[in-house]
Scaffold this active site. Structure first.
Site, PDB file in Angstrom:
ATOM      1  N   TYR A  14      43.271 -29.065  41.941  1.00  0.00           N
ATOM      2  CA  TYR A  14      44.287 -28.124  41.248  1.00  0.00           C
ATOM      3  C   TYR A  14      44.103 -28.012  39.783  1.00  0.00           C
ATOM      4  O   TYR A  14      43.973 -29.017  39.249  1.00  0.00           O
ATOM      5  CB  TYR A  14      45.850 -28.234  41.645  1.00  0.00           C
TER       6      TYR A  14
ATOM      7  N   ASP B 147      52.819 -22.619  47.551  1.00  0.00           N
ATOM      8  CA  ASP B 147      54.112 -22.174  47.281  1.00  0.00           C
ATOM      9  C   ASP B 147      54.263 -20.665  46.672  1.00  0.00           C
ATOM     10  O   ASP B 147      53.134 -20.325  46.207  1.00  0.00           O
ATOM     11  CB  ASP B 147      54.672 -23.134  46.178  1.00  0.00           C
TER      12      ASP B 147
END
Lengths: 244, 244
Positions: free
Chosen positions: B110, B52
């Site tokens: 992540y 994103d």
């Protein structure tokens, strides 16, 4: 009137230095605006030094006078609530009216950060100077030792300097390696315009074998700007400590 | 045609994510442009995931096909010489023509970074989420253990997701404190849209006592988005590893 001393820290990337100027936004301008919002007075702020555009501060001091006192905690919390993310108030103290952030300062410490990793690091590019060749820690440490002392650093300052007395005392100078980041740390009773960036540039020339450590004292004594190293970029320079 | 795999790293602050889109500059777009300059071919690049806007990558993989091969070192050095400072090529490998940066990937890791220091840090604000209350390491560690397993994470994804199968396996989840920075690290065979940011938001609710660890499995099984935590901001999220 009551005088307060602010200890702040800032990421200088997006600012045209400390001092208010017509061509771009500065730390001083932002602080004045936010202090005026907070106190509903027209507040002027005096800094401990004029950092150049792009230079950062782990620690920077400034003083201001107000008619209506607030508790120091209100200055800290109030300012941090309205300041942009890249400026932070670390502390606030009430000081006597003859305290001056700049003239009372007895010395300052700066850090210049080099990155010499084999693999480029996009997170450090903004905050360090990426150099293509490994820093020679041994040569630079020897250079650091030679820089300590009281000298006329006329040749290690920009011709744009406004002071007449160019004698300064470097009290400490050393390097500290943290992985691929080399911190060149230098402490003095004061610094001339661009002095740290030129000394760091000279350290880099020593590291790369362009300047010999045996010539350092001669280079200082020559007072010739062109015998010292280049003025390195601002984005890797940090005002690290101010001594009062 | 020869296929190459690039390992890159980027500071996502100034980009509208990976994927080319009309409203802003993206990593994919910049890489395509620079690869086309380097190879004098019209090169398309396929990434391992669509990060994103604002999300960073310590490690990100993408593949591309070219008619005229260059040595991998030429791709690494050539791209690093012309890419902006916030994108770096870490490595390049020639791969078989059926290798696919996205479909061949077996898993990803992540990191979500929290900053919970008492003193604001202007250098970390851009790269961490500053939280007003100390993270409760013990509660969050317990939360991490509960998240490991194969579940339908439908309730932990944005309704904008495009996939139908919402079952994923979280293989590892832990926190690591480095001073005032808490790294929330999570590994899975795949992640749904916004899944890490929602899980990190749930971890924060657990830390603050808003959600009880005993309810976590019920919250997952309820598949209701509104029972999980908020979607935390993108600027503190890092794609850390991709497993092939």
């Amino acid at each position: 009137m009551s005088r307060f001393l602010l200890k702040i820290s800032y990421d200088g990337t997006n600012y045209h230095g400390w001092q208010v100027q017509p061509n771009g936004i500065t730390i001083q301008q932002v602080l004045c605006e936010k202090l005026s919002v907070l106190t509903k007075e027209n507040v002027g702020v005096t800094g401990c030094s004029r950092t150049d555009a792009g230079v950062h501060a782990n620690e920077f001091f400034c003083h201001f006078d107000v008619h209506h006192e607030l508790p120091v905690s209100a200055f800290i919390k109030g300012l941090n609530a309205i300041l942009p993310d890249d400026i932070a108030v670390l502390n606030c103290l009430q000081v006597s009216n003859d305290f001056h952030a700049r003239y009372t300062a007895k010395g300052k410490q700066y850090i210049y950060k080099f990155y010499d990793g084999d693999i480029p690091n996009p997170f450090l590019k903004r905050y360090t100077l990426t150099v293509p060749k490994k820093i020679n820690d041994e040569l630079v440490s020897e250079f650091c030792k030679k820089m300590i002392g009281r000298y006329d650093f006329c040749g290690f300052s920009s011709s744009k300097r406004t002071v007449e007395d160019t004698v300064r005392t470097i009290t400490a100078c050393e390097i500290e390696r943290q992985g691929d980041v080399v911190c060149f740390k230098i402490t003095a009773d004061g610094f001339l315009y661009n002095m740290v960036r030129i000394i760091a540039g000279t350290a880099l020339d020593v590291s790369n074998g362009k300047i010999c450590n045996d010539d350092i004292i001669n280079i200082i004594n020559s007072k010739q700007r062109d015998r010292a190293g280049a003025t390195l970029p601002a984005h890797a320079l940090y005002l690290n400590k101010v001594f009062y």
